[in-house]
Design a protein around this motif. Structure first.
Motif, short mmCIF file in Angstrom:
data_model
loop_
_atom_site.label_atom_id
_atom_site.label_comp_id
_atom_site.label_asym_id
_atom_site.label_seq_id
_atom_site.Cartn_x
_atom_site.Cartn_y
_atom_site.Cartn_z
N GLU A 168 0.72 -1.25 -0.24
CA GLU A 168 0.00 -0.02 -0.03
C GLU A 168 0.86 1.23 0.16
N PHE A 169 2.25 1.31 -0.38
CA PHE A 169 3.19 2.10 -0.25
C PHE A 169 3.03 3.07 -1.49
N LYS A 170 2.82 4.20 -1.51
CA LYS A 170 2.74 5.01 -2.68
C LYS A 170 4.19 5.56 -3.07
N MET A 171 4.72 4.91 -4.02
CA MET A 171 6.47 5.03 -4.25
C MET A 171 6.58 5.86 -5.24
N ARG A 172 6.87 7.08 -5.46
CA ARG A 172 7.18 7.90 -6.60
C ARG A 172 8.35 7.24 -7.43
N THR A 173 8.11 7.06 -8.61
CA THR A 173 9.33 6.65 -9.56
C THR A 173 9.20 7.45 -10.89
N MET A 174 10.02 7.43 -11.60
CA MET A 174 9.92 8.19 -12.99
C MET A 174 8.95 7.14 -13.91
N THR A 175 8.55 7.61 -14.82
CA THR A 175 7.50 6.95 -15.60
C THR A 175 8.56 6.05 -16.71
N SER A 176 8.81 4.98 -16.24
CA SER A 176 9.48 3.95 -17.00
C SER A 176 8.87 2.47 -16.48
N PRO A 177 8.51 1.83 -17.46
CA PRO A 177 7.81 0.44 -17.23
C PRO A 177 8.83 -0.48 -16.10
N ILE A 178 9.99 -0.33 -16.42
CA ILE A 178 11.04 -1.12 -15.77
C ILE A 178 10.98 -0.72 -14.09
N LEU A 179 10.73 0.50 -14.00
CA LEU A 179 10.79 1.20 -12.58
C LEU A 179 9.53 0.78 -12.03
N THR A 180 8.50 1.03 -12.73
CA THR A 180 7.17 0.90 -11.99
C THR A 180 6.89 -0.53 -11.86
N GLU A 181 7.21 -1.51 -12.67
CA GLU A 181 7.21 -2.97 -12.29
C GLU A 181 7.94 -3.39 -10.97
N SER A 182 9.17 -2.64 -11.05
CA SER A 182 10.23 -3.11 -10.12
C SER A 182 9.28 -2.88 -8.93
N TYR A 183 8.73 -1.65 -8.58
CA TYR A 183 8.11 -1.45 -7.22
C TYR A 183 6.73 -2.05 -7.07
N LYS A 184 6.07 -2.44 -8.06
CA LYS A 184 5.04 -3.41 -8.14
C LYS A 184 5.40 -4.73 -7.52
N ALA A 185 6.55 -5.22 -8.20
CA ALA A 185 6.99 -6.22 -7.63
C ALA A 185 7.14 -6.37 -6.15
N TYR A 186 7.41 -5.29 -5.48
CA TYR A 186 7.71 -5.37 -4.05
C TYR A 186 6.19 -5.13 -3.40
N GLY A 187 5.36 -4.93 -3.90
CA GLY A 187 4.09 -4.91 -3.43
C GLY A 187 3.70 -3.25 -3.47
N ALA A 188 4.38 -2.34 -3.94
CA ALA A 188 4.04 -0.84 -3.74
C ALA A 188 3.12 -0.18 -4.87
N ASN A 189 2.57 0.72 -4.62
CA ASN A 189 1.74 1.38 -5.68
C ASN A 189 2.54 2.47 -6.14
N PRO A 190 3.20 2.18 -7.51
CA PRO A 190 4.28 3.18 -8.01
C PRO A 190 3.34 4.47 -8.67
N SER A 191 3.77 5.62 -8.20
CA SER A 191 3.05 6.73 -8.56
C SER A 191 3.83 7.87 -9.30
N PRO A 192 3.83 7.85 -10.30
CA PRO A 192 4.65 8.76 -11.24
C PRO A 192 4.29 10.11 -10.85
#
Ligand code: NA
Ligand code: NA
Lengths: 217, 348, 426
Positions: free
Chosen positions: B174-198
């Motif tokens: 449930e952690f809203k993690m700010r990342t850049m908009t890159s599929p590798i990055l957003t998927e990486s944090y999804k893999a940890y269970g986060a909600n990646p938020s560009p």
């Protein structure tokens, strides 16, 4: 003003020019309006949706990207549409002080020079888009090739150039000063254009009548 | 890589004009000096700036003033992807290009945004990333984009900051993690269970402050520069990835350089490998100290066991990379991982 | 060369060329004379880059929200509320105008929309009551500019992005100066009313006031939702613009039922057109500022002055005020902010001045410059909406400009006017 006989001749040439142009103009106008409307509504929709999605735990990674691309699309589509409706921001203070003939001459120069500039920029935009196509740059989250969207830049600029060309031609073939093919440089009309419910009525027919009136008068 | 200086922030366009004018005014005993334009993705005072300044010093020295380097810090010439385009069409000669945006034209460099590819030991990384074996693998993909890869430059470990320490994937739930908009990055944090938020870089500070996002990831120098630590409770050092950028030049330009000039260029970049590894370590050390002095942010270093859990969770994301980067990407990933493994085990 | 280019640009501007033409011609002439190795397409790259910033999405969204509110009931209800409460005071009608413009500015984020929404209904009433048209038009133009300072504000969003300053903090910081200007204008209105011996209006009875209040409660929810949403972390300042579109739609379509689905295309078209004509200037302005930055011109021109001012924050703030003010007299504020902010950023950082204060000052100058002849863009809006000649529209502006400059001086001398509220929030 020019001699009446010359003027009639010019108007005759103008009428021949008008027939094929009218088709193109009406079609383009419809497409431009539709893109502007859909672009703005989609921008609002995607942004609002993303706020809800993020707060529900699943951000839309593409929302920002889509909204930004729509801004680019709306801007370049609006170049031509803005010229057609004489809505581009300009400083008219000096222009307003000139006598009618001066205004006409000035507007003719402005139209043709702006046409040339936008045409040149359209070429640059085309070259830029071709470079993007060659490099294959993709949108980070949608994954689509970026050039497909940016293609709107050369198209919009070219349409803008065409509208300026029409404005220049209009100044040559019709009496009076014209901001665009459709918009005479008159206070009242300009004012109507700038209120918030602008240019919605398809005013081709309307302008047509006023123009015949002027030609007859 | 994840830092980007989207806003012109504290950037300026002033930098390096001081030395050039005086030299060109000298009576010309030698050839008219050539100007190489060098654009940075970061502002003055950054790791990239340090690299460029040293590069300028060495090459102007080496060439006895025949080459002048004009440095453009971030903001002067546009966004990172625009800088790459300027190099590609030869408008400028040198620039940094980091994988965060470069992967959208060269998918192979996406390998540097993958987690747990590099070693925990930066000496190993230096050896691997500066090896000609790795460089050669990138030659073709860069050449296809009319660029010459001159160096792979690390700028420090990527560090997670958050409203709490992030020790396990459960902490990311449930952690809203700010990342850049890159599929590798957003998927990486999804893999940890986060909600990646560009989110745009310039809005991250207020986003953290207002708790619109719970955390973000950046190298230490950026966390200090943008004051993210002021509005976060904890920094987690997982050493999951380095922030890496690449030094590139226009390919045709590079190939048409006179022999002496190309030699100066090659020598300088070789010289700078050690310099920049040392410099970035110093740099990030100083910034970390500043952060801990100015705030009571908790600094957590993950243990090998904790890292292993994240490492396992991250493995699936490599498929996304391979999908984009294909066989060449596979070869690059295999080469780097095996070289790292070899070096790591050799040292044990 | 720079001088030649500047002259060419001014001549083109005065000839009545659309403003994008002088900007692009300036950019191209400089580019091709200074950097013959550069290619034309770089202009397009920069134009597209200039409008591809996620924060700029807020601009069309605010305009869209305002267009919906004008089409619907929101604007009328706010106006009614204000006139019921302050209409009977000495100078009540012009005060109503000033307060209504501020209030609509607080819900809409757009100066132009405020001139349209509040200027059209209020101007006839003012003239009927005995105020001169020149005073009335000047009041409407200048009071609408308070909209730039009261959140949400497009100018502040742009400044925030370019300078890397928190837009949330800027929003809060604008409230103080915005209210200060409102107070100064109200005092001026009071004396104007005394001087013209305008009879007092009837005081609205309380039941009417209560009704007006009830009717205005939902429209007044805009600032609450925007500030509340931003500060509770539900959305970013940029997204607040889209959320106010959502709120305006719910209000006008579902609750007031003043706007139907059939109206949406025409509203969106109007928004799209305004967006396009402003953003093509942002695009052209970006290309132009890129070329001058590549040529390192800003440093050459302003560098020495900024360096000399570096010791004194007052000098820097004064220099900033003057530069932005003059810039906004000629060009759209968005373009001015985009060009000048990076030039001043190093000096601001070196002198240790709070960037939030600078942002507030810059926005204030954008507001003043937009209402200042010769080319202030609000003047053109007013010329168009009120259908009066240019010279009539500007005739009444000098006293207001003096008051706005006074608030500039006050803001520089007493930064707490802006920084007090953000300080409280921490
Ligand atoms: Na506002
Ligand atoms: Na202006």
């Amino acid at each position: 003003m020019a001699e009446p006989s010359e003027e009639k001749q010019a108007a005759g040439i103008g009428n021949i020019l008008k027939i094929p142009l009218r088709w193109l103009d009406t079609g383009l106008n419809f497409i431009e309006k539709s893109i502007l409307i859909v672009g703005i509504l989609l921008m609002a929709g995607v942004s609002v949706l993303n706020v809800f999605a993020r707060n529900l735990g699943a951000s839309l990674s593409f929302a920002d990207e889509v909204a930004q691309l729509l801004v680019v699309v709306v801007t370049f589509v609006g170049v031509g549409y803005g010229v057609r409706n004489a809505r581009h921001i300009r400083v008219s203070a000096l222009h307003d002080l000139l006598p009618p003939l001066g205004q006409k001459i000035l507007l003719t120069i402005v139209s043709f020079v702006s046409c040339a500039l936008l045409a040149l920029l359209a070429v640059y935009a085309w070259e830029y888009v071709m470079k993007l196509q060659a490099s294959g740059r993709r949108m980070p989250s949608l994954g689509m090739p970026l050039w497909t969207v940016y293609l709107i830049a050369p198209i919009g600029l070219a349409v803008g150039a065409a509208q300026f060309l029409l404005a220049g031609v209009r100044n040559l073939i019709s009496p009076g000063a014209w901001l665009s093919w459709h918009n005479p440089d008159e206070y009242e009309d300009e004012l109507d254009e700038m209120t918030s419910e602008v240019g919605l009525k398809d005013d081709f027919a309307g302008t047509g009548t006023s123009e015949t009136e002027k030609n007859n008068g | 890589g994840e830092t980007e200086q989207e806003a012109a922030s504290t950037s300026s366009s002033s930098s390096s004009s001081s030395s050039s004018s005086s030299q060109s005014a000298e009576p010309a005993a030698k050839a008219e000096p050539v100007t190489w334009r060098f654009a940075l993705e970061e502002i003055e005072g950054s790791v990239q700036d340090a690299y460029a300044q040293e590069f300028k010093r060495q090459i102007e020295d080496m060439s006895d003033g025949q080459i002048e380097i004009e440095i453009y810090p971030y903001g002067a010439l546009g966004t990172s992807s625009q800088l790459t385009e300027l190099v590609q069409d030869g408008s400028i000669q040198l620039a940094f290009a980091s994988p965060g945006h470069l992967a959208s034209v060269i998918p192979e460099v996406g390998v540097f945004t993958l987690h747990f590819v590099l070693s925990d030991d930066n000496d190993v990384n230096k050896e691997v990333l500066s090896s000609s074996k790795v460089h050669n693998l990138f030659d073709a993909p860069y050449a296809e984009q009319n660029m010459q890869l001159l160096g792979i430059v690390p700028e420090g470990w990527m560090v997670w900051t958050g409203n709490k320490p992030l020790r396990t994937p459960e902490d990311f739930s449930e952690f809203k993690m700010r990342t850049m908009t890159s599929p590798i990055l957003t998927e990486s944090y999804k893999a940890y269970g986060a909600n990646p938020s560009p989110m745009p870089y310039s809005e991250v500070y207020s986003g953290l402050q207002l708790k619109q996002i719970d955390g973000q990831v950046n190298p230490i120098f950026a966390i200090e520069e943008m004051s993210f630590y002021e509005v976060q409770e904890a920094m987690t050092l997982a050493n999951h990835a380095q922030f890496i950028t690449t030094l590139v030049s226009n390919k045709e330009w590079y190939e048409s350089l006179p022999d002496d000039q190309r030699k100066w260029l090659d020598d300088t970049r070789a010289e700078l490998v050690d310099y920049i590894y040392q410099k970035q370590a110093e740099f990030n050390g100083e910034r970390l100290e500043k952060i801990t002095q100015n705030s009571d942010i908790e600094v957590v270093e993950l243990t090998d066991e904790q890292r292993a859990v994240f490492r396992d969770a991250s493995m699936g994301v490599r498929d996304i990379y391979l999908e984009a980067a294909g066989e060449r990407g596979q070869e690059i990933l295999d080469t780097i991982t095996s070289m790292v493994e070899e070096a790591d085990s050799g040292e044990m | 060369m720079a001088v030649v280019v500047a002259v060419v640009m001014v001549v083109l501007l005065l000839m009545g060329f659309p403003m994008m033409v002088p900007l692009l011609v300036g950019a191209m002439v400089l580019l091709f004379t200074q950097f013959p190795f550069m290619e034309g397409p770089v202009i397009i790259q920069q134009m597209i880059g200039g409008i591809s910033q996620s924060v700029l999405v807020a601009v069309p969204m605010f305009i869209l929200a305002a267009d919906i509110m004008i089409k619907g009931h929101t604007a009328d209800r706010l106006l009614d509320l204000v006139s019921k409460f302050v209409g009977h005071l000495r100078g009540g009608l012009p005060m109503t105008t000033a307060v209504s413009c501020t209030l609509f500015g607080a819900v809409s984020g757009s100066t132009q929309a405020t001139v349209v929404a509040m200027g059209q209904p209020l101007r006839p009433k003012m003239i009927e009551a005995g105020y001169s048209d020149k005073f009335t038009m000047a009041l409407i133009i200048n009071a609408s500019d308070i909209a730039l300072l009261i959140p949400p504000s497009i100018g502040m969003i742009i400044y925030g992005v370019v300078s890397g300053t928190s837009v949330g903090d800027l929003f809060i910081a604008g409230i103080g100066p915005g209210l200060l200007i409102l107070a100064l204008f109200s005092i001026y209105c009071y004396f104007k009313s005394v001087k013209l011996k305008i009879p007092l209006m009837e005081k609205a009875p309380w039941p009417e006031r209560v009704t007006a209040l009830k009717r205005a409660i939902l429209p007044m929810g805009f600032p609450v939702i925007i500030i509340g949403g931003i500060y509770s972390g539900l959305f970013s300042p940029t997204e607040a613009a889209s959320m106010s579109v959502a709120y305006a739609l719910v209000l006008e379509m579902a609750i007031f039922r003043q706007v139907s689905f059939k109206d949406l295309p025409s509203i969106a078209l109007s928004t799209g057109l305004i967006t396009a004509v402003v953003f093509i200037l942002v695009a052209a302005g970006t290309a132009f500022s890129w070329v001058i930055s590549f040529a390192k011109l800003p440093e050459l021109m302003l560098g020495g002055v900024i360096e000399n001012a570096a010791d004194s924050p007052y000098m820097i703030l004064g220099l900033i005020a003057v530069s932005y003010f003059i810039g906004c007299m000629f060009v759209d504020p968005i373009v001015v902010i985009l060009i000048l902010t990076p030039i001043f950023a190093p000096a601001v950082a070196a002198a240790g001045i709070d960037p939030v204060l600078v942002g507030t000052l810059v926005t204030l100058q954008a507001a003043i410059g937009s209402a200042t002849p010769p080319f202030g863009c609000d003047i053109f809006t007013a010329v168009a909406i009120f259908r009066r000649p240019y010279l009539d529209v500007i005739a009444g502006t000098p006293p207001f400009i003096v008051l706005l400059l006074l608030s500039t001086v006050l803001l520089i001398l007493f930064p707490q006017i802006a920084l007090f509220l953000p300080g409280l929030m921490e």
